[in-house]
Write an enzyme that holds these catalytic residues in place. Sequence first.
Site, PDB file in Angstrom:
ATOM      1  N   ASP A  27       0.861  -1.241   0.079  1.00 36.89           N
ATOM      2  CA  ASP A  27       0.003   0.074  -0.048  1.00 36.89           C
ATOM      3  C   ASP A  27       0.744   1.338  -0.040  1.00 36.89           C
ATOM      4  O   ASP A  27       0.313   2.256   0.595  1.00 36.89           O
ATOM      5  CB  ASP A  27      -0.969   0.034   1.197  1.00 36.89           C
ATOM      6  CG  ASP A  27      -1.779  -1.064   1.214  1.00 36.89           C
ATOM      7  OD1 ASP A  27      -2.355  -1.643   0.189  1.00 36.89           O
ATOM      8  OD2 ASP A  27      -1.814  -1.958   2.444  1.00 36.89           O
ATOM      9  N   GLU A  28       1.801   0.997  -0.599  1.00 36.48           N
ATOM     10  CA  GLU A  28       2.847   2.538  -0.738  1.00 36.48           C
ATOM     11  C   GLU A  28       2.473   3.541  -1.865  1.00 36.48           C
ATOM     12  O   GLU A  28       3.240   4.227  -2.256  1.00 36.48           O
ATOM     13  CB  GLU A  28       4.468   1.886  -0.706  1.00 36.48           C
ATOM     14  CG  GLU A  28       5.013   1.270   0.404  1.00 36.48           C
ATOM     15  CD  GLU A  28       4.863  -0.512   0.041  1.00 36.48           C
ATOM     16  OE1 GLU A  28       4.265  -0.590  -1.019  1.00 36.48           O
ATOM     17  OE2 GLU A  28       5.507  -1.104   0.711  1.00 36.48           O
ATOM     18  N   LYS A  30       2.117   2.375  -4.924  1.00 34.92           N
ATOM     19  CA  LYS A  30       2.947   1.935  -6.245  1.00 34.92           C
ATOM     20  C   LYS A  30       2.210   2.359  -7.663  1.00 34.92           C
ATOM     21  O   LYS A  30       2.933   2.501  -8.632  1.00 34.92           O
ATOM     22  CB  LYS A  30       3.441   0.423  -6.070  1.00 34.92           C
ATOM     23  CG  LYS A  30       4.354   0.201  -5.015  1.00 34.92           C
ATOM     24  CD  LYS A  30       4.803  -1.204  -4.808  1.00 34.92           C
ATOM     25  CE  LYS A  30       3.586  -2.131  -4.557  1.00 34.92           C
ATOM     26  NZ  LYS A  30       2.910  -1.908  -3.108  1.00 34.92           N
ATOM     27  N   ALA A  53      -3.403  -7.799  -4.247  1.00 33.95           N
ATOM     28  CA  ALA A  53      -3.209  -6.670  -4.341  1.00 33.95           C
ATOM     29  C   ALA A  53      -4.254  -5.657  -4.754  1.00 33.95           C
ATOM     30  O   ALA A  53      -5.302  -6.006  -5.618  1.00 33.95           O
ATOM     31  CB  ALA A  53      -1.980  -6.306  -5.661  1.00 33.95           C
ATOM     32  N   GLY A  54      -3.991  -4.282  -4.515  1.00 40.35           N
ATOM     33  CA  GLY A  54      -5.091  -3.308  -4.987  1.00 40.35           C
ATOM     34  C   GLY A  54      -4.204  -1.770  -5.024  1.00 40.35           C
ATOM     35  O   GLY A  54      -3.585  -1.591  -4.368  1.00 40.35           O
ATOM     36  N   HIS A  55      -4.498  -1.548  -6.431  1.00 38.20           N
ATOM     37  CA  HIS A  55      -3.720  -0.412  -6.828  1.00 38.20           C
ATOM     38  C   HIS A  55      -4.679   0.628  -7.422  1.00 38.20           C
ATOM     39  O   HIS A  55      -5.758   0.410  -8.067  1.00 38.20           O
ATOM     40  CB  HIS A  55      -2.666  -0.631  -8.059  1.00 38.20           C
ATOM     41  CG  HIS A  55      -1.500  -1.537  -7.687  1.00 38.20           C
ATOM     42  ND1 HIS A  55      -0.956  -2.463  -8.635  1.00 38.20           N
ATOM     43  CD2 HIS A  55      -1.110  -2.012  -6.385  1.00 38.20           C
ATOM     44  CE1 HIS A  55       0.106  -3.054  -7.972  1.00 38.20           C
ATOM     45  NE2 HIS A  55      -0.175  -2.785  -6.540  1.00 38.20           N
ATOM     46  N   GLN A 242       2.402  -5.827  -3.053  1.00 36.57           N
ATOM     47  CA  GLN A 242       2.681  -5.984  -1.937  1.00 36.57           C
ATOM     48  C   GLN A 242       3.862  -5.047  -1.667  1.00 36.57           C
ATOM     49  O   GLN A 242       4.246  -4.268  -2.463  1.00 36.57           O
ATOM     50  CB  GLN A 242       2.693  -7.092  -1.379  1.00 36.57           C
ATOM     51  CG  GLN A 242       1.312  -8.153  -1.273  1.00 36.57           C
ATOM     52  CD  GLN A 242       1.030  -8.593  -2.847  1.00 36.57           C
ATOM     53  OE1 GLN A 242       1.762  -9.482  -3.296  1.00 36.57           O
ATOM     54  NE2 GLN A 242      -0.341  -8.449  -2.911  1.00 36.57           N
TER      55      GLN A 242
END
Length: 442
Positions: A27-28, A30, A53-55, A242
Amino acid sequence: MRRIFRDPLMGCSRVSTTCVIGLQWGDEAKGKLVHLLAEQHEIVVRYQGGANAGHTVVSGTETYKLSLVPSGILVPNVRCVITGGVVLHPPALLAEMDGLTARGVQIGENFMISDRAHVIFPWHLLEDRLLDSERGNGESIGTTQRGIGPCYRDKVGRNHAIRLGDLFRDNFPEQVERTVAAKRAALSGICSGEDLATLDVANIARDYQELGARLRPFAGDTTSYLLDATESGKRILCEGAQGALLDIDHGTFPYVTSSNSSGVGISNGSGIPGRWINKVLGVVKAYSTRVGGGPFPTEQDNDIGQQLRDRGNEYGTVTRRPRRCGWLDAVAIRYTARLSGVNSLAVMLLDVLSGLPELNICTSYELNGERTRNFPSQVEDLRRVTPVYETLPGWEEDISGVKARSSLPKNALAYLARIEELVGRPVEIISVGPERNQTIHG
Ligand code: IMP
């Protein structure tokens, strides 16, 4: 006479592979960065993890939430590749593709999926739900329940693993039948009759054959494709999912994900040899967050943590779980930056810190009465460390409109400079908001 073989990438002048790696617990932000950098690349590669993942990507007036599809899909003339290192849940992938297509995003020749990718089935989702809470030590990992761990376990175990390419073969129903029999036997003691009934061979085989038929036009050998692309000098961007602290081998085991989410995973997930990777950008949030269980030395389970959560909208993209929040941990980031071979840093969400009177950075840990800058290999030790903080003055100004580094408040510049010093890498990109024009380069 000995034949001389020429190194296809001799001199490396034609090699252009950049990777974006999260250096914390995911969660940075990206997704924003990959979307931004995708324009300078021809291929964007997603090489590990899955629909855990969630972007979030803001493109113009639109906000997209991507999970399996690489963020490069929103950029014209970029080919997006999902490699064999990813675990695929076809219903989730197709729902995401359909959602994007409905919004006018083109998905066709520009999209490729490895036929080596392992497939997540209903039994994996069931196992993820049942087995995470079965852990003996009282603290669950708190997985995203997307079947990630069970699918990777079957891949490594090799007995009950099914890959995308298998869905296209005539004997696929028999493969499902054998696997369901084994899974039913294994789960019957811990699973309700209702849950077991969901493992229906005919339904699963039919559904997955249909899903497979829809994915087949995109399926292929991504390993060879990427090797050809590398050797012909294509500009490739690898998108890590991640964060490195969740790496199965080098993270805070067992409170990790089941893939190599640090820089060490780029090659094994994508098939691109390590020596052809010439740039790794390490992404850090200006503070720390973690979702799920496991030690988090700089966690602020107090007003500060709540302020960070509210201001940074720290709720999971996939699960909507509130994220645990805390101060920046330079010990952890220094470790993951070194581990991932990071050249430079992108510091995200710096604007979230505006208005906090003081900022703490963890510069070392105290463990067994001694100070250390080493990140412990044992989770029991990480639980026992006391973070040693350095306190820096905060800044009042709203920085979300700042366009140049030199225009940032003096205290924000000092905060960034201290991160550079502690981590030993320059800060190349600073993000001060979700929009692409809220990004400072240099
Ligand atoms: P899994 O990947 O679903 O097995 O979950 C294992 C751990 O990784 C849990 O603590 C999750 O919350 C965490 N995790 C998995 N994917 C992400 C992500 O994309 N961002 C943040 N945490 C994640």
